[in-house]
Design an enzyme around this catalytic site. Structure first.
Site, PDB file in Angstrom:
ATOM      1  N   LEU A 155       0.823  -1.211   0.000  1.00 60.18           N
ATOM      2  CA  LEU A 155       0.000   0.000   0.000  1.00 60.18           C
ATOM      3  C   LEU A 155       0.851   1.251   0.000  1.00 60.18           C
ATOM      4  O   LEU A 155       1.705   1.451   0.858  1.00 60.18           O
ATOM      5  CB  LEU A 155      -0.927  -0.011   1.217  1.00 60.18           C
ATOM      6  CG  LEU A 155      -1.813  -1.263   1.327  1.00 60.18           C
ATOM      7  CD1 LEU A 155      -2.671  -1.187   2.572  1.00 60.18           C
ATOM      8  CD2 LEU A 155      -2.665  -1.450   0.080  1.00 60.18           C
ATOM      9  N   GLU A 156       0.579   2.081  -0.987  1.00 59.14           N
ATOM     10  CA  GLU A 156       1.257   3.371  -1.076  1.00 59.14           C
ATOM     11  C   GLU A 156       0.355   4.501  -0.620  1.00 59.14           C
ATOM     12  O   GLU A 156       0.765   5.657  -0.604  1.00 59.14           O
ATOM     13  CB  GLU A 156       1.726   3.622  -2.506  1.00 59.14           C
ATOM     14  CG  GLU A 156       2.934   2.792  -2.876  1.00 59.14           C
ATOM     15  CD  GLU A 156       4.098   3.038  -1.924  1.00 59.14           C
ATOM     16  OE1 GLU A 156       4.480   4.192  -1.704  1.00 59.14           O
ATOM     17  OE2 GLU A 156       4.607   2.045  -1.369  1.00 59.14           O
ATOM     18  N   ARG A 157      -0.863   4.178  -0.313  1.00 64.41           N
ATOM     19  CA  ARG A 157      -1.766   5.171   0.268  1.00 64.41           C
ATOM     20  C   ARG A 157      -2.916   4.414   0.913  1.00 64.41           C
ATOM     21  O   ARG A 157      -3.281   3.321   0.478  1.00 64.41           O
ATOM     22  CB  ARG A 157      -2.289   6.141  -0.785  1.00 64.41           C
ATOM     23  CG  ARG A 157      -2.873   5.444  -2.005  1.00 64.41           C
ATOM     24  CD  ARG A 157      -3.445   6.435  -3.006  1.00 64.41           C
ATOM     25  NE  ARG A 157      -4.111   5.723  -4.073  1.00 64.41           N
ATOM     26  CZ  ARG A 157      -3.539   5.444  -5.246  1.00 64.41           C
ATOM     27  NH1 ARG A 157      -2.302   5.792  -5.480  1.00 64.41           N
ATOM     28  NH2 ARG A 157      -4.206   4.800  -6.170  1.00 64.41           N
TER      29      ARG A 157
END
Ligand SMILES: *[C@@H]1O[C@H](CO)[C@@H](O)[C@H](O)[C@H]1NC(C)=O
Ligand SMILES: *[C@@H]1O[C@H](CO)[C@@H](O)[C@H](O)[C@H]1NC(C)=O
Length: 297
Positions: A155-157
């Site tokens: 997950l990058e956000r």
């Protein structure tokens, strides 16, 4: 410039291979090896096929990246232009060799979020039916009847309000009902804790956590403290050391000698040390890191 650094690498590979061949070196020094080496595949079309990655004999798990559109009733896979047609057969080929093949959700682009509990349950159903053991007629399976071994949370956000914990629990339930194991993994940022995936990890359902020990100055300087925090926080998960395999990837690349003498002996003291993760196959081919790291993991 590029040529000379590659030359240095070639020389270093040769040095490493020589000293691995010397009896009573590597095996005595690193006593807690697991031999587990995970690589990400799917971010560069030029990296070769999934089958070739497995045939290299270097990896024990390959994670395809990314399923990067989900959460709003639409799902989409981005494999950087790799043709999807052969992948189903390649997955089976890899599995037949004993290499686990998994799929990462999230990533650096796309359009993803889990705004509601229902969106998380829907994603679990989608993953189950499109990539795992489900067979919902009318749901397209991009890789045919190939049944993947796992799902990775990359997950990058994410906001604290999102429902990755619901997704993790729903997938863990599928694991319990399916006829083969589902390896649930996460690939967080190095600095502990990673707020994007923290809530999901708190469910205690993750078999492996690949911590990205790169791209963060805090972790460059204090990697031992970060490693201790991760391994202490999740005693029930195997913690993997996530590394960059090529010097071309920048300042966070670890020189092989430093890795062998400085880093591996420290991380392998943790009872839940799991192995090494490389980001990614494209750069591993260029840097040839796995040809020695495989023997140190
Ligand atoms: C990479 O490693 C393989 C296996 O050890 C070796 O055959 C090959 O020559 C190496 N390539 C480079 C560019 O170092
Ligand atoms: C091997 O693992 C054990 C148990 O975690 C640990 O106590 C020991 O220090 C480790 N040894 C080395 C050389 O890493």
């Amino acid at each position: 410039m590029a040529l000379s650094s590659r030359r240095i690498l070639v020389i270093f590979s040769a040095v490493m291979i020589c000293f691995l061949a010397t009896p009573a070196s590597a095996d005595d020094y690193l006593v807690n090896k697991t031999g587990q080496l995970t690589v990400f595949w799917g971010r560069h079309k030029e990296e070769g096929s999934l089958r070739e990655a497995c045939d290299s004999g270097m990896y024990t798990m390959v994670i395809m990246s990314f399923l990067d559109v989900y959460g709003h009733g639409k799902y989409s896979l981005d494999l950087s232009g790799h043709p999807l047609g052969p992948i189903g057969g390649d997955i089976k080929h890899c599995q037949h060799m004993g290499v686990l093949v998994s799929l990462a959700i999230g990533g650096f682009g796309g359009d993803y979020s889990l705004p509601t509990k229902q969106s998380a349950l829907d994603l679990a159903d989608y993953l189950w039916n499109a990539y795992l053991g489900g067979a919902n007629k009318g749901m397209r399976r991009p890789f045919g009847d190939a049944w993947l071994d796992g799902v990775d949370f990359f997950l990058e956000r994410a906001t604290p309000a999102e429902h990755y914990d619901v997704l993790a629990k729903a997938l863990a339930t599928k694991h319990d009902t399916g006829s083969k194991p589902l390896h649930l993994t996460a690939t967080p940022h190095c600095r502990f804790p990673d707020s994007f995936v923290n809530k999901a990890l708190a469910t205690g359902t993750f078999e492996r956590i690949h911590v990205r020990f790169y791209d963060d100055p805090e972790c460059g300087a204090y990697w031992e403290q970060q490693w201790d925090k991760w391994t202490a926080a999740y005693p029930g998960s195997r913690i993997f050391l996530g590394l960059l395999p090529s010097e071309e990837q920048g300042e966070y690349w670890i020189f092989p000698k430093d890795l062998y003498y400085g880093v591996m002996p420290v991380v392998q003291q943790a009872p839940n040390y799991g192995g090494v993760m490389l980001w990614d196959r494209f750069y591993d081919e260029r840097g040839n890191y796995s040809s020695y790291v495989k023997y140190w993991a």
